[in-house]
Design an enzyme around this catalytic site. Structure first.
Site, PDB file in Angstrom:
ATOM      1  N   GLY A  20      -6.288 -15.438   1.957  1.00 56.46           N
ATOM      2  CA  GLY A  20      -5.252 -15.238   0.957  1.00 56.46           C
ATOM      3  C   GLY A  20      -4.030 -14.538   1.509  1.00 56.46           C
ATOM      4  O   GLY A  20      -3.404 -13.724   0.823  1.00 56.46           O
ATOM      5  N   ALA A  21      -3.646 -14.855   2.737  1.00 61.36           N
ATOM      6  CA  ALA A  21      -2.610 -14.087   3.431  1.00 61.36           C
ATOM      7  C   ALA A  21      -1.227 -14.708   3.334  1.00 61.36           C
ATOM      8  O   ALA A  21      -0.342 -14.356   4.111  1.00 61.36           O
ATOM      9  CB  ALA A  21      -2.992 -13.918   4.900  1.00 61.36           C
ATOM     10  N   GLY A  24       1.526 -11.577  -1.405  1.00 59.58           N
ATOM     11  CA  GLY A  24       0.960 -10.339  -1.925  1.00 59.58           C
ATOM     12  C   GLY A  24       0.382  -9.428  -0.862  1.00 59.58           C
ATOM     13  O   GLY A  24       0.946  -9.238   0.220  1.00 59.58           O
ATOM     14  N   GLY A  26      -2.249  -9.755   1.057  1.00 58.87           N
ATOM     15  CA  GLY A  26      -2.636 -10.391   2.302  1.00 58.87           C
ATOM     16  C   GLY A  26      -1.470 -10.565   3.252  1.00 58.87           C
ATOM     17  O   GLY A  26      -1.584 -10.321   4.457  1.00 58.87           O
ATOM     18  N   SER A 149     -11.945  -3.211  -6.050  1.00 59.81           N
ATOM     19  CA  SER A 149     -10.937  -2.852  -7.042  1.00 59.81           C
ATOM     20  C   SER A 149     -11.434  -1.664  -7.844  1.00 59.81           C
ATOM     21  O   SER A 149     -12.651  -1.406  -7.917  1.00 59.81           O
ATOM     22  CB  SER A 149     -10.696  -4.048  -7.981  1.00 59.81           C
ATOM     23  N   TYR A 174     -14.431 -10.521 -13.903  1.00 60.22           N
ATOM     24  CA  TYR A 174     -13.647  -9.993 -12.787  1.00 60.22           C
ATOM     25  C   TYR A 174     -14.276  -8.706 -12.251  1.00 60.22           C
ATOM     26  O   TYR A 174     -14.407  -8.519 -11.033  1.00 60.22           O
ATOM     27  CB  TYR A 174     -12.214  -9.718 -13.236  1.00 60.22           C
TER      28      TYR A 174
END
Length: 305
Positions: A20-21, A24, A26, A149, A174
């Site tokens: 996910g880079a 954001g 990442g 998280s 989540y």
């Protein structure tokens, strides 16, 4: 003394993979690691965004060794293909950061393999990715970072229905996925110690970072949620770059605590300088972690030996 990116050593010759880079947290993480000399693989699903991320990183670090690599965490076949490409090279992986994720999708969606989207993307595919890359991680005595998280605090592992086939609710799902990521980090360290793999498995969370994660998948009525989110952002949030600091700390700290957890140290760990984060009691339940591991192997078909 506050830890900063100035404390990161030279990473020349090291290979870092970040899921996910292309945006954001990442991307902010990739920018710093590339600037410190690491060879960085941007593992994500959108080639156009990947090209943009590469251009951005090279605009700041002209000599950066950075490349986009296709990885769709909503597909176990994509995870397998990604891992097989790396295994074919035989190149040890020094840093693996499992960053990608989706958040609080309003309605239940599923991955290509039929898993609930948040549990499948945030956790199961990362579990499969680490398992398939394990020989290359062991070869480098790698640092493996899982993104959790503050949501893990209210999380519960629903072992009888991990994919929420009944009673789907965006936030509990989540929370479960982020609790699972933290438990995965802790259990991976236990298994590395028991099997002599030599890994340093750690977790991190960004606090309340201003990224597009909420906008891409929030629950409830958009107008009301958006207004509430903006109000909270004004008071409690920090930038994506600041949110990436605990991740970078976990990935590069010279003397890390195996099985450690990093996050912001301000009010409720929402923002502030990076440091040691609190691990809630349910994340430390080794029996649940063992059972979750077994279910994860069954669901993904990936065993760690």
């Amino acid at each position: 003394m506050t830890w900063t990116t100035n404390d990161i050593p030279d990473l020349s010759g090291r290979l870092a993979i970040i899921t996910g880079a292309t945006g954001g947290l990442g991307l902010e993480t990739a920018l710093v690691l590339a600037g410190k000399g690491a060879e960085v693989a941007l593992a994500a699903r959108n080639p156009d965004k990947g090209a943009e991320a590469e251009r951005l990183i090279r605009s700041r670090h002209p000599n950066a060794a950075v490349r986009f690599e296709l990885l769709d965490l909503a597909s176990l076949a994509s995870v397998q293909a990604f891992a097989e490409r790396h295994l074919a090279t035989g190149r040890p992986i020094d840093i693996l950061i499992d960053n990608a994720g989706v958040m609080a999708l309003p309605t239940r969606q599923t991955t290509v393999d039929g898993f609930e989207m948040q549990f499948g993307t945030n956790y199961l595919s990362h579990f499969a990715l680490v398992g398939r890359l394990l020989p290359l991680l062991i070869g480098a005595k790698a640092r493996v970072v899982q993104l959790s998280s503050v949501a893990h605090r209210s999380g519960h592992i629903r072992l009888d229905d991990l994919n929420y086939q009944t009673h789907y609710s965006p936030w509990p799902v989540y929370q479960q996925s982020k609790l699972a990521m933290l438990m995965f980090a802790l259990e991976l360290q236990r298994r590395s110690d028991a099997n002599g793999w030599g890994l340093t498995s750690v977790a991190a969370h960004p606090g309340f970072a201003r990224t597009d994660l909420i906008a891409n998948g929030h629950a409830g009525k958009p107008g009301l949620f958006a207004r509430g989110a903006r109000l909270l952002e004004a008071v409690l949030s920090h930038s994506a770059a600041d949110g990436a600091l605990p991740i970078l700390m976990a990935a590069t700290l010279l003397d890390p605590t195996p099985g450690g957890y990093n996050g912001p140290t301000g009010f409720q760990e929402m923002k502030g300088p990076p440091g040691v984060a609190a691990i809630k009691r349910q994340a430390k339940d080794a029996d649940v972690a063992r059972r979750l591991w077994g279910e994860s192997e069954r669901l993904t078909g990936v065993t760690y030996g």
